[in-house]
Write a protein that holds these residues in place. Structure first.
Motif: not given
Length: 153
Positions: A39-41, A43-44, A46-47
């Motif tokens: 989820t963290k990576w 999110g990064i 995709s951002g």
């Protein structure tokens, strides 16, 4: 004919995804450290991808280089596949990323050859959609495999 086939394929993927999401609600939802890392990576990544796509579209539009938008977006999407094997621990992303990068390069070559933007966008968009559809098929097949394994349990 191509549009009708693409529409039918899109509807198939959408309906299959909806069905699989509904079935997924029945599965246990146990979060763990691996889920948090993914989820963290994601999110990064995709951002960064979203900002890069939006920023490149705005800049290219402002400088009047519309023809470059589709190849550049394909390039950004192709690059976003590169960290996926490390994030998800799967090899398919190497192939999908490489295919999308080839699509972007072809689009850029066509742009440099000064083809009309409609042709560049059509060819690049069609090829990018083909790669994305292959990813959709992979996801559907993987989800169905997980579903069969869960049903066997």
């Amino acid at each position: 004919m191509v549009f009708a086939l693409a529409l039918a394929w899109s509807i198939f993927l959408a309906l299959t995804a909806r069905t699989l999401f509904r079935l997924g609600e029945e599965l246990p939802h146990e979060k763990n450290a691996a889920d948090a890392r993914i989820t963290k990576w994601m999110g990064i990544v995709s951002g960064i991808q979203g900002v890069a796509i939006l920023g490149s579209i705005v800049v290219l539009a402002l400088i009047g280089q519309w023809v470059w938008i589709m190849p550049v977006v394909a390039l950004i999407v192709g690059l976003h596949f590169l960290p996926m094997p490390a994030i998800f621990g799967r090899r398919i992303d190497y192939f999908l990323g490489a295919a999308m990068l080839v699509v972007a390069i072809i689009g850029m070559v066509l742009t440099v050859q000064q083809l009309p933007w409609q042709q560049v966008w059509a060819l690049t968009g069609f090829d990018a959609a083909a790669v994305t559809s292959a990813y959709g098929l992979y996801m559907v097949l993987t989800a169905l495999s997980v579903r069969r394994a869960y049903a066997a349990l």
